[in-house]
Design an enzyme around this catalytic site. Structure first.
Site, PDB file in Angstrom:
ATOM      1  N   TYR A  72      46.200  43.864  43.604  1.00 22.56           N
ATOM      2  CA  TYR A  72      47.287  44.617  42.960  1.00 22.56           C
ATOM      3  C   TYR A  72      47.046  45.418  41.977  1.00 22.56           C
ATOM      4  O   TYR A  72      46.072  45.523  40.317  1.00 22.56           O
ATOM      5  CB  TYR A  72      47.435  42.664  42.002  1.00 22.56           C
ATOM      6  CG  TYR A  72      48.596  42.513  40.788  1.00 22.56           C
ATOM      7  CD1 TYR A  72      49.196  42.405  41.892  1.00 22.56           C
ATOM      8  CD2 TYR A  72      49.160  43.522  40.240  1.00 22.56           C
ATOM      9  CE1 TYR A  72      51.165  42.340  41.907  1.00 22.56           C
ATOM     10  CE2 TYR A  72      50.372  43.456  39.549  1.00 22.56           C
ATOM     11  CZ  TYR A  72      51.291  43.080  39.908  1.00 22.56           C
ATOM     12  OH  TYR A  72      52.722  42.503  40.040  1.00 22.56           O
ATOM     13  N   SER A 167      41.675  40.224  46.613  1.00 23.55           N
ATOM     14  CA  SER A 167      42.641  39.705  45.948  1.00 23.55           C
ATOM     15  C   SER A 167      43.404  39.801  46.600  1.00 23.55           C
ATOM     16  O   SER A 167      44.344  39.438  47.767  1.00 23.55           O
ATOM     17  CB  SER A 167      42.756  40.124  44.767  1.00 23.55           C
ATOM     18  OG  SER A 167      43.557  39.574  43.661  1.00 23.55           O
ATOM     19  N   ASP A 253      37.461  30.907  38.747  1.00 25.27           N
ATOM     20  CA  ASP A 253      39.268  31.615  39.291  1.00 25.27           C
ATOM     21  C   ASP A 253      40.566  31.535  38.891  1.00 25.27           C
ATOM     22  O   ASP A 253      41.521  30.027  39.207  1.00 25.27           O
ATOM     23  CB  ASP A 253      39.298  32.165  40.704  1.00 25.27           C
ATOM     24  CG  ASP A 253      40.479  33.648  40.922  1.00 25.27           C
ATOM     25  OD1 ASP A 253      41.051  34.509  40.255  1.00 25.27           O
ATOM     26  OD2 ASP A 253      40.251  34.085  41.879  1.00 25.27           O
ATOM     27  N   HIS A 288      37.398  36.067  38.989  1.00 20.87           N
ATOM     28  CA  HIS A 288      37.835  36.521  40.260  1.00 20.87           C
ATOM     29  C   HIS A 288      37.265  37.433  40.419  1.00 20.87           C
ATOM     30  O   HIS A 288      37.894  38.844  40.996  1.00 20.87           O
ATOM     31  CB  HIS A 288      39.895  36.985  39.292  1.00 20.87           C
ATOM     32  CG  HIS A 288      40.260  37.199  40.712  1.00 20.87           C
ATOM     33  ND1 HIS A 288      41.325  36.220  41.278  1.00 20.87           N
ATOM     34  CD2 HIS A 288      41.128  38.514  41.071  1.00 20.87           C
ATOM     35  CE1 HIS A 288      41.523  37.248  42.086  1.00 20.87           C
ATOM     36  NE2 HIS A 288      41.805  38.664  41.673  1.00 20.87           N
TER      37      HIS A 288
END
Length: 309
Positions: A72, A167, A253, A288
């Site tokens: 992202y 992700s 996460d 993450h």
């Protein structure tokens, strides 16, 4: 909530209208001696031009081709930033992400020429008024087109195409695995877009909060929002996947809650009538980062095992 049949019909229609990709590649000279790099443009959703980097070992056959989708806010960056796939003997197509590339890394080069209904800043609620308008529908279709582009550039067929991402990129890779049969493998680290409604409720950071803000503002559209987002929820797309998968997640996460990833794993290949291999790597004390270089090493070993002559 839309039925599974409704979501499948939606995607069958989207794929039927995806233009056959045309691909152009311009060599990048003067940066590397043992790896060849091409500046690539191919046609994605709605015929829009999508940029990318294609790398491969110079004057050497390749074991397969890795198609990588970005996290992202990232863009394709500089042409020399991701050379490990070529160093391991694979061709590599890194797909730029339309409309992104100005939040992390070193930039992107692909605009998104399509407008949106009112949305929360970011990408998850862009086009949330209808499934066909969703930003992520366009992005997933770009990713499907990237597979065809990679086949043309590398000379490998679909059985030797491997998808990769972290992700957001991992969620996109999983979505493609559910839409295209016969791929060689998919490597998905800490995937976004898994069990979206529940993840919006439990995440404490990252893109899912965009949907929470949208729902808090558009109080009368909460059900409609999640009905729309169900079309890009990979839990609804991966049941038809026939592609072996390597998945990682971190128990700590806060962006992509582990419960959503586990729901995706449970659904993976469930409609195929046979067991589809899914290897899951859990990082007990990580968030993450997806295992970082430790997971990359596992991916390289997994890939080489799958392409052993």
């Amino acid at each position: 909530m839309p039925t599974t049949a409704t979501i499948r019909t939606f995607w069958d229609d989207q794929l039927a209208h995806l233009p056959t990709p045309t691909v152009s590649a311009t060599p990048v000279h003067g940066l590397t001696d043992t790896v060849s790099i091409d500046d690539v443009t191919f046609t994605g959703a709605h015929g829009d031009p999508i940029r990318g980097w294609f790398t491969h070992p110079t004057n050497s056959p390749t074991r397969g081709v890795v198609v990588e989708y970005l996290g992202y806010g990232r863009g394709r960056g500089k042409p020399f930033e991701r050379l490990w796939w070529a160093a391991a003997g694979f061709a590599h197509l890194l797909m730029d992400t339309r409309g992104q590339g100005s939040q992390y890394g070193t930039g992107g080069d692909t605009p998104d020429p399509h407008g949106s209904s009112p949305h929360v800043p970011g990408f998850l609620t862009q086009g949330a008024d209808a499934p066909k308008n969703l930003y992520y529908v366009r992005l997933i279709l770009d990713a499907v087109a990237a597979v065809s582009a990679a086949e043309k550039l590398s000379g490998h067929n679909r059985h030797h195409v491997f998808l990769s991402g972290n992700s957001q990129g991992a969620g996109i890779a999983l979505a493609v695995s559910g839409l295209l049969p016969g791929l060689g493998g998919v490597m998905a680290n800490v995937p976004l877009l898994c069990d979206i409604e529940q993840s919006v409720e439990s995440a404490s950071d990252g893109p899912y909060l965009e949907a929470r803000t949208y729902a808090a503002t558009h109080r009368e559209r909460v059900d409609a929002l999640f009905d729309t987002l169900a079309h890009i929820d990979v839990v609804n797309l991966v049941p038809r996947s026939t592609t072996p998968a390597l998945v990682s997640y971190g128990l700590a996460d806060t962006l992509c809650p582990v419960a959503g990833v586990r729901a995706m794993v449970d659904a993976y290949g469930s409609d195929t009538g046979h067991d589809v291999p899914v290897e899951v790597v859990e990082y007990r004390f990580n968030g993450h980062d997806g295992g970082d270089a430790t997971q990359l090493e596992k991916q390289l070993r997994w890939l080489r095992e799958r392409t052993r002559a």
